[in-house]
Scaffold this motif. Structure first.
Motif, PDB file in Angstrom:
ATOM      1  N   PHE A  38       0.814  -1.207   0.000  1.00 23.17           N
ATOM      2  CA  PHE A  38       0.000   0.000   0.000  1.00 23.17           C
ATOM      3  C   PHE A  38       0.855   1.269   0.000  1.00 23.17           C
ATOM      4  N   ASN A  39       2.097   1.174   0.439  1.00 24.65           N
ATOM      5  CA  ASN A  39       2.967   2.347   0.492  1.00 24.65           C
ATOM      6  C   ASN A  39       3.284   2.862  -0.912  1.00 24.65           C
ATOM      7  N   GLU A  40       3.432   4.169  -1.022  1.00 21.88           N
ATOM      8  CA  GLU A  40       3.758   4.781  -2.309  1.00 21.88           C
ATOM      9  C   GLU A  40       5.248   4.681  -2.626  1.00 21.88           C
ATOM     10  N   ASN A  41       6.097   4.713  -1.593  1.00 21.56           N
ATOM     11  CA  ASN A  41       7.545   4.762  -1.805  1.00 21.56           C
ATOM     12  C   ASN A  41       8.256   4.388  -0.502  1.00 21.56           C
ATOM     13  N   TRP A  42       9.599   4.424  -0.562  1.00 24.06           N
ATOM     14  CA  TRP A  42      10.378   4.038   0.617  1.00 24.06           C
ATOM     15  C   TRP A  42      10.221   5.023   1.762  1.00 24.06           C
ATOM     16  N   GLU A  43      10.012   6.300   1.431  1.00 24.95           N
ATOM     17  CA  GLU A  43       9.829   7.287   2.498  1.00 24.95           C
ATOM     18  C   GLU A  43       8.582   6.955   3.319  1.00 24.95           C
ATOM     19  N   GLU A  44       7.490   6.610   2.618  1.00 24.47           N
ATOM     20  CA  GLU A  44       6.272   6.241   3.339  1.00 24.47           C
ATOM     21  C   GLU A  44       6.466   4.920   4.076  1.00 24.47           C
ATOM     22  N   TRP A  45       7.178   3.992   3.452  1.00 23.15           N
ATOM     23  CA  TRP A  45       7.456   2.702   4.108  1.00 23.15           C
ATOM     24  C   TRP A  45       8.202   2.908   5.420  1.00 23.15           C
ATOM     25  N   LEU A  46       9.194   3.790   5.412  1.00 26.53           N
ATOM     26  CA  LEU A  46       9.967   4.056   6.620  1.00 26.53           C
ATOM     27  C   LEU A  46       9.122   4.750   7.695  1.00 26.53           C
ATOM     28  N   ALA A  47       8.114   5.506   7.242  1.00 23.09           N
ATOM     29  CA  ALA A  47       7.237   6.188   8.195  1.00 23.09           C
ATOM     30  C   ALA A  47       6.195   5.251   8.794  1.00 23.09           C
ATOM     31  N   ASN A  48       5.977   4.105   8.139  1.00 23.67           N
ATOM     32  CA  ASN A  48       4.969   3.143   8.598  1.00 23.67           C
ATOM     33  C   ASN A  48       5.653   1.904   9.168  1.00 23.67           C
ATOM     34  N   LEU A  49       6.065   2.016  10.413  1.00 24.29           N
ATOM     35  CA  LEU A  49       6.683   0.893  11.104  1.00 24.29           C
ATOM     36  C   LEU A  49       5.788   0.476  12.265  1.00 24.29           C
ATOM     37  N   PRO A  50       5.685  -0.809  12.533  1.00 25.28           N
ATOM     38  CA  PRO A  50       4.836  -1.265  13.643  1.00 25.28           C
ATOM     39  C   PRO A  50       5.456  -0.922  14.991  1.00 25.28           C
ATOM     40  N   ASP A  51       4.649  -0.936  16.017  1.00 28.78           N
ATOM     41  CA  ASP A  51       5.165  -0.678  17.367  1.00 28.78           C
ATOM     42  C   ASP A  51       6.192  -1.724  17.760  1.00 28.78           C
ATOM     43  N   GLU A  52       5.986  -2.963  17.312  1.00 34.28           N
ATOM     44  CA  GLU A  52       6.952  -4.038  17.561  1.00 34.28           C
ATOM     45  C   GLU A  52       7.132  -4.840  16.275  1.00 34.28           C
ATOM     46  N   LYS A  53       8.375  -5.000  15.831  1.00 33.37           N
ATOM     47  CA  LYS A  53       8.668  -5.797  14.648  1.00 33.37           C
ATOM     48  C   LYS A  53       8.817  -7.265  15.041  1.00 33.37           C
ATOM     49  N   PRO A  54       8.575  -8.172  14.085  1.00 33.44           N
ATOM     50  CA  PRO A  54       8.774  -9.589  14.386  1.00 33.44           C
ATOM     51  C   PRO A  54      10.240  -9.914  14.645  1.00 33.44           C
ATOM     52  N   THR A  55      10.475 -10.726  15.648  1.00 30.85           N
ATOM     53  CA  THR A  55      11.849 -11.118  16.016  1.00 30.85           C
ATOM     54  C   THR A  55      12.059 -12.596  15.672  1.00 30.85           C
ATOM     55  N   TYR A  56      12.023 -12.907  14.384  1.00 30.86           N
ATOM     56  CA  TYR A  56      12.218 -14.282  13.951  1.00 30.86           C
ATOM     57  C   TYR A  56      13.627 -14.770  14.306  1.00 30.86           C
ATOM     58  N   THR A  57      13.708 -16.006  14.721  1.00 31.43           N
ATOM     59  CA  THR A  57      15.015 -16.622  14.930  1.00 31.43           C
ATOM     60  C   THR A  57      15.762 -16.721  13.603  1.00 31.43           C
ATOM     61  N   ASN A  58      15.037 -17.038  12.542  1.00 29.69           N
ATOM     62  CA  ASN A  58      15.608 -17.082  11.195  1.00 29.69           C
ATOM     63  C   ASN A  58      15.625 -15.663  10.634  1.00 29.69           C
ATOM     64  N   LEU A  59      16.775 -15.028  10.666  1.00 31.64           N
ATOM     65  CA  LEU A  59      16.881 -13.623  10.264  1.00 31.64           C
ATOM     66  C   LEU A  59      16.609 -13.405   8.784  1.00 31.64           C
ATOM     67  N   LYS A  60      16.668 -14.466   7.973  1.00 27.50           N
ATOM     68  CA  LYS A  60      16.391 -14.330   6.542  1.00 27.50           C
ATOM     69  C   LYS A  60      14.933 -13.956   6.275  1.00 27.50           C
ATOM     70  N   LEU A  61      14.068 -14.115   7.272  1.00 27.10           N
ATOM     71  CA  LEU A  61      12.648 -13.820   7.104  1.00 27.10           C
ATOM     72  C   LEU A  61      12.296 -12.370   7.426  1.00 27.10           C
ATOM     73  N   ASP A  62      13.267 -11.572   7.819  1.00 30.55           N
ATOM     74  CA  ASP A  62      13.014 -10.198   8.265  1.00 30.55           C
ATOM     75  C   ASP A  62      12.770  -9.274   7.069  1.00 30.55           C
ATOM     76  N   ALA A  63      11.510  -8.921   6.833  1.00 29.95           N
ATOM     77  CA  ALA A  63      11.156  -8.057   5.701  1.00 29.95           C
ATOM     78  C   ALA A  63      11.728  -6.655   5.861  1.00 29.95           C
ATOM     79  N   TYR A  64      11.850  -6.192   7.091  1.00 29.17           N
ATOM     80  CA  TYR A  64      12.349  -4.829   7.324  1.00 29.17           C
ATOM     81  C   TYR A  64      13.836  -4.740   6.990  1.00 29.17           C
TER      82      TYR A  64
END
Length: 318
Positions: free
Chosen positions: A61-87
C-alpha cells in the motif's frame, strides 16, 4: 437444491512473499510480467462476473520508501531465522531502483475499481505466524498496521490469509478483535497440516495432488467452521504453468472436474494462487485462467454455481 459456491482467493505479495527464496536481480522480468498480468486477470474476472478475494500484503500500500519508513509497527517480528526479516530486506534493497516490485498502490486501486473484488489482508509484512522467535503481540502490531494502511484506501479488512498458510489457532482471537471475520484454512489432508515444515513426502504429495486425485477438494458448507472467526478450507492451489504440456492438461482437467463435482453437489470449491505464479508464463497462464472462467460460466448456467468472495461465503452462513 443447494447451489455450489466458487471461491477464489489470491495471495498478492510481489517481492515481500518470496524475498528469502530469490535473487532479486534475476527476477526482474518475472515481477514485471506479474505487474502487467494483474490487469488482465481483473479484466477476465469482470468479463466472467467472477468475485475474488485479494489477500494483499500491507507493505504494498505504500507509495515509496519514504512512506514505508514512516509506517513501522510498534513491535517488529523477532524471527530466529533472520532471513525472514522483511524490514532488514527492505533497508538492504531500497536503493536498487526496483520500487515497483515493493509497492503497488496503483494495482490496489485497480483491484478496488473492479466490480466484485474484495480487498483482504495477507498481513502487513507477510508475517510468519508459526516461526520461532515471533510473538502474538508482534502479530497484533503487524495486523494493526495492515488495517491502518487499508483505511487510507477507504477499505475495511474482513478477510485474512496467513502467509505461507501458517495457520496459528492462538492468533484467531486477535484477528476477531480487529474485525477479521474469516480466514482461509488449509486443505483437510495430512500433507497440509504443518506448512512451516516441509519434508520430501509433503512436497511430493502437494505436487502430485495437483495432477492426480490424492486428497479432498470441495466440501459442504457445514465444513466452514467458526472458532472466533470463520475458517474456510482451501480446495486447490492453481500451480504455475509447467513446461510439459501434458502436466498442464492434467492440472486444468483436475480443477475442472473438481468444479463440476462442487457444482453438482452444492458444495464449496476454493481455488487459490499468487499473482506472481503467472510471472514466468503470463500468456499460457492467462489462457488457463480464461478456460477456468469459461467453465465457471458453464457450471453457473447449468447448475447455478455461484461465485462468491470469502466475505460473501461467511455472510451466507448466517
Amino acid at each position: 437444491m443447494k447451489k455450489g459456491k466458487f471461491v477464489i482467493s489470491l495471495d498478492f505479495e510481489l517481492v515481500w512473499g518470496v524475498f528469502d527464496h530469490i535473487t532479486l536481480n534475476k527476477k526482474i522480468a518475472y515481477f514485471d510480467n506479474t505487474r502487467k498480468v494483474i490487469p488482465h486477470m481483473l479484466a477476465c474476472f469482470e468479463k466472467h462476473e467472477i468475485k475474488v478475494t485479494w489477500a494483499t500484503v500491507g507493505m504494498l500500500f505504500n507509495e515509496n520508501w519514504e512512506e514505508w519508513l514512516a509506517n513501522l509497527p510498534d513491535e517488529k517480528p523477532t524471527y530466529t531465522n533472520l532471513k525472514l526479516d522483511a524490514y532488514a530486506y527492505g533497508l538492504e534493497h531500497r536503493s536498487a531502483g526496483l520500487d515497483r516490485f515493493f509497492f503497488a498502490p496503483d494495482l490496489i486501486r485497480f483491484i478496488q475499481s473492479t466490480p466484485g473484488q474484495e480487498l483482504a489482508t495477507h498481513t502487513y509484512s507477510h508475517y510468519y505466524c508459526l516461526e520461532t522467535g515471533q510473538t502474538k503481540r508482534q502479530f497484533e502490531c503487524d495486523l494493526d498496521l495492515a488495517k491502518k494502511m487499508a483505511t487510507q484506501f477507504g477499505a475495511t479488512l474482513h478477510s485474512l490469509v496467513f502467509p505461507r498458510n501458517q495457520w496459528n489457532p492462538d492468533y484467531l482471537f486477535s484477528c476477531q478483535e480487529r474485525g477479521i471475520t474469516q480466514l482461509r484454512s488449509n486443505p483437510d489432508a495430512w500433507y497440509w497440516k504443518d506448512t512451516s515444515q516441509s519434508t520430501l513426502a509433503t512436497k511430493l504429495f502437494r505436487t502430485g495432488d495437483a495432477y492426480l486425485p490424492l486428497g479432498s477438494t470441495s466440501y459442504p458448507m457445514e465444513k466452514v467452521t467458526a472458532d472466533f472467526v470463520t475458517a474456510q478450507p482451501a480446495s486447490r492451489f492453481l500451480r504455475p504453468h509447467h513446461g510439459l504440456s501434458f502436466l498442464n492438461s492434467l492440472r486444468l482437467q483436475r480443477i475442472k472436474n473438481e468444479m463440476l463435482q462442487a457444482a453438482k453437489e452444492g458444495a464449496v470449491y476454493h481455488l487459490w494462487w499468487h499473482p506472481h505464479n503467472f510471472g514466468d508464463h503470463p500468456k499460457e497462464s492467462m489462457e488457463a485462467l480464461q478456460e477456468i472462467a469459461k467453465w465457471y460460466l458453464h457450471l453457473q448456467a447449468k447448475f447455478g454455481f455461484e461465485s462468491v468472495t470469502m466475505a460473501d461465503l461467511t455472510a451466507k452462513l448466517y
